[in-house]
Design a protein around this motif. Structure first.
Motif, mmCIF file in Angstrom:
data_model
loop_
_atom_site.group_PDB
_atom_site.id
_atom_site.type_symbol
_atom_site.label_atom_id
_atom_site.label_comp_id
_atom_site.label_asym_id
_atom_site.label_seq_id
_atom_site.Cartn_x
_atom_site.Cartn_y
_atom_site.Cartn_z
ATOM 1 N N ALA A 440 45.558 57.185 59.211
ATOM 2 C CA ALA A 440 44.818 57.800 58.097
ATOM 3 C C ALA A 440 44.401 56.758 57.059
ATOM 4 N N SER A 441 45.261 55.766 56.843
ATOM 5 C CA SER A 441 44.949 54.730 55.849
ATOM 6 C C SER A 441 43.717 53.933 56.248
ATOM 7 N N GLN A 443 41.313 55.003 58.315
ATOM 8 C CA GLN A 443 40.164 55.910 58.248
ATOM 9 C C GLN A 443 39.707 56.107 56.799
ATOM 10 N N TYR A 444 40.660 56.402 55.920
ATOM 11 C CA TYR A 444 40.303 56.760 54.544
ATOM 12 C C TYR A 444 39.779 55.551 53.769
ATOM 13 N N SER A 448 36.352 56.465 51.968
ATOM 14 C CA SER A 448 36.341 56.577 50.500
ATOM 15 C C SER A 448 35.290 55.666 49.870
ATOM 16 N N ALA A 470 44.793 56.978 51.311
ATOM 17 C CA ALA A 470 45.324 58.044 52.166
ATOM 18 C C ALA A 470 46.781 58.361 51.827
ATOM 19 N N HIS A 536 31.957 59.924 51.382
ATOM 20 C CA HIS A 536 32.741 59.457 50.230
ATOM 21 C C HIS A 536 32.683 60.429 49.053
ATOM 22 N N SER A 539 35.644 62.491 49.631
ATOM 23 C CA SER A 539 36.840 61.682 49.372
ATOM 24 C C SER A 539 37.125 61.593 47.879
ATOM 25 N N TYR A 543 40.446 63.038 45.789
ATOM 26 C CA TYR A 543 41.254 62.165 44.927
ATOM 27 C C TYR A 543 41.350 62.756 43.521
ATOM 28 N N LEU A 584 40.838 66.902 53.889
ATOM 29 C CA LEU A 584 41.310 65.747 54.656
ATOM 30 C C LEU A 584 41.018 65.921 56.145
ATOM 31 N N LEU A 587 37.536 65.074 56.924
ATOM 32 C CA LEU A 587 37.330 63.630 56.996
ATOM 33 C C LEU A 587 37.920 63.037 58.274
ATOM 34 N N LEU A 589 41.294 63.176 59.046
ATOM 35 C CA LEU A 589 42.676 62.741 58.858
ATOM 36 C C LEU A 589 43.648 63.854 59.235
#
Length: 595
Positions: A440-441, A443-444, A448, A470, A536, A539, A543, A584, A587, A589
């Protein structure tokens, strides 16, 4: 009472109706509804200024006239006020916020609400598109991740989405690969690491066939045999393709990506001649220095840059295949929209391609789909240069994902040691958490960013528990889950919990209202991300939602004695969880209940 999912679209329609009632020329009046700065309201209608200027009227007087014509049912949901020279600010009342949160209380309700935007439309999304017999590397990451997110956004908004992986599975490289395979293939390596072995053989074949060498002519003859359907050559090519697809699918599975079709360049081999004939007969294509080209003299950049659709030696090229591909998608899939996801360096090619397709289809009375080239920038190392291995080589995507999981495992293991012994995760649980967080990290970190920009790949930033990462968002999800576990409230979305939430009163405190307003704006973020094909925007919204929830949770105790207060705060927690997880997942994730 019907509650609209997309409040901005609902307002646009209501303001148009009010404008008609107020005597405006509705052919000239556009409400121009936008999400407002939260200090000024939820939405702002800016269309009065342009209309008043055109009609040579006082904009504030026009705004007052429009406001007076707003229907009572709209004013029951919004506080409306005129700001500045004629902006109309609209703020949802607490009761309207509660109505929206009750109307979209479950994943099916959210999906049903969102699915009207693209209902009845078919969209083909072309993304990833690696080359057969080569490993996927870090350069393939963005197309795969961005393309999958776009597919999910369009599908959630009601479109029938066809995912097409347009593989580079044909062309001159196969002559060199077959040449290398026949001389240096290692049977054990082919069984153990097939894609790595094919890549090695291609490099050997390429190095052994320099320009004008007899070996290069041999490689060309291997290609001719393949193109002429020689059974042994075709069998080898099929083996290469199958091996490659298995290797690709291992990566796609880890990223949560799937495809409906793998219609590579080879699929269009028998569909190229009709393209030449039709473009020539229509007067769009012409011979130039032996090649078949299309000119676009009206275009400032392409007036002297022909679009070559058949090379001087009679060979097809990317343009030929892409034209045949566009035709197939329009006619076979009946596509209303086509999205092609590649890096920005292919911008000129696709701009010329789409110009040609539009002229071609219009001349033949074919319906022209919406044609979208979704471009993206490069992935950079912390030295602001393209991301490479320490020895300057290309980073394999498989290795990047492995490293992401291992780095995440280091963090998870360290955090786990800080937990009370009775509450610690097992090693298997730590690995599962690390798998989700690591992938996920990666991907995000990509999603983002504005896709048009390059971005710097930083392990420390993408694995941080603070900031727009993420881990921060996944942790926000687990915090909400922990509220339900600790309060013995039952599973979010259960019938018992939904019944309790139905007793909730409208939000009252500033933090409750701020969180409720942020939740309602999910539809705006979704619409913006989908219509612009820029994930984004979603995203950023997620956040900000996580931050709004954090402020709410720090200020307001959820499990309190007063039933009405408890019910409305539980409702806010439930909807936060629902929208965070929904967003999520859109996206691409995966999420966790504990970490």
């Amino acid at each position: 009472m019907h509650v609209s999912f997309n409040l901005a679209a609902d307002l646009e329609a209501a303001l148009k109706t009010a404008a008609s009632a107020a005597g405006f020329d509705t052919a000239l009046f556009a409400p121009d509804v936008r999400t407002a700065d939260p200090r000024h309201g939820d939405y702002q209608a800016n269309g009065v200024l342009a209309y008043a200027k055109r009609e040579k009227q006082n904009p504030r007087a026009v705004a007052e006239k429009l406001l007076a014509a707003l229907p009572p049912e709209l004013l029951a949901r919004y506080d409306a006020a005129i700001a500045g020279p004629g902006f109309i600010n609209l703020t949802l009342k607490p009761s309207a916020l509660l109505n929206w949160l009750n109307a979209f209380a479950t994943a099916p309700a959210l999906t049903a609400g969102a699915s009207t935007a693209y209902a009845g439309q078919t969209w083909v999304v072309d993304y990833s598109s690696p080359n057969t017999a080569k490993q996927m590397h870090v350069g393939h990451l963005r197309s795969a991740v961005i393309g999958e997110a776009i597919c999910r956004l369009l599908a959630f908004s009601g479109a029938k989405v066809i995912r097409d992986n347009h593989l580079g599975d044909w062309g001159t490289q196969f002559g060199k690969l077959i040449y290398g395979y026949k001389r240096w293939a290692d049977a054990d390596a082919l069984k153990r690491e097939p894609i790595e072995e094919l890549e090695r053989l291609y490099k050997l074949g390429n190095d052994a066939t320099p320009a004008d060498s007899p070996a290069l002519e041999e490689a060309r003859q291997e290609l001719v045999k393949l193109q002429n359907g020689d059974p042994a050559s075709v069998a080898l090519w099929k083996t290469f393709s199958e091996v490659s697809q298995r290797a690709f699918d291992e990566i796609y599975t880890r990223l949560g990506i799937r495809f409906d079709h793998y219609l590579g360049e080879s699929f269009y081999n028998d569909k190229l001649e009709p393209v030449y004939r039709e473009l020539t007969s229509l007067g769009l294509a012409e011979e130039s220095q032996g090649a078949l080209v299309v000119f676009h003299p009206e275009h400032p950049r392409f007036a002297k840059q022909p679009f070559i659709i058949r090379k001087g030696d009679g060979a097809a090229n990317y343009a030929t295949t892409d034209l045949a591909t566009a035709l197939y998608r329009a006619e076979h899939f009946k596509a209303d929209g086509i999205v092609v996801v590649t890096d920005f360096r292919q911008g000129d090619h696709f701009e010329q391609l789409f110009l040609t397709v539009r002229k071609w289809f219009e001349k033949t009375s074919r319906r022209v789909p919406a044609l979208n080239h979704v471009t993206f920038g490069a992935v950079l190392g912390e030295n602001n240069k393209p991301l490479k291995t320490r020895d300057g080589g290309t980073i394999k995507l498989k290795d990047l994902l492995n490293e992401a999981e291992e780095r995440a495992l280091t963090v998870v293991t360290a955090k786990n040691a800080e937990r009370p012994e009775a509450d610690r995760f097992t090693e298997a649980e730590c690995r599962e958490i690390a798998n989700v967080v690591g992938i996920a990290s990666v991907q995000y970190a990509d999603l983002s960013q504005n896709r048009s920009s390059d971005y710097v790949f930083s392990w420390d930033k993408m694995l941080a528990l603070e900031g727009n990462t993420a881990p921060y968002l996944l942790y926000a999800v687990t915090r909400v889950h922990s509220i339900f576990r600790r309060g013995n409230l039952g599973a979010p979305g259960s019938d018992a919990l939904l019944a309790l939430e139905k007793t909730a009163t409208p939000p009252e405190t500033p933090n409750e209202i701020a969180l409720a307003r942020k939740l309602v704006h999910f539809s705006d973020a979704l619409a913006t991300a989908t219509t612009t094909l820029r994930p984004h925007f979603l995203s950023l919204y997620l956040y900000e939602l996580a931050g709004e929830f954090s402020a709410f949770y720090a200020a307001e105790k959820v499990i309190v004695d007063a039933p009405s207060i408890r019910a409305r705060r539980i409702l806010l927690c439930s909807r936060t969880l629902l929208i965070l997880e929904t967003g999520l997942h859109l996206l691409g994730l995966r999420t966790l209940q504990r970490m």
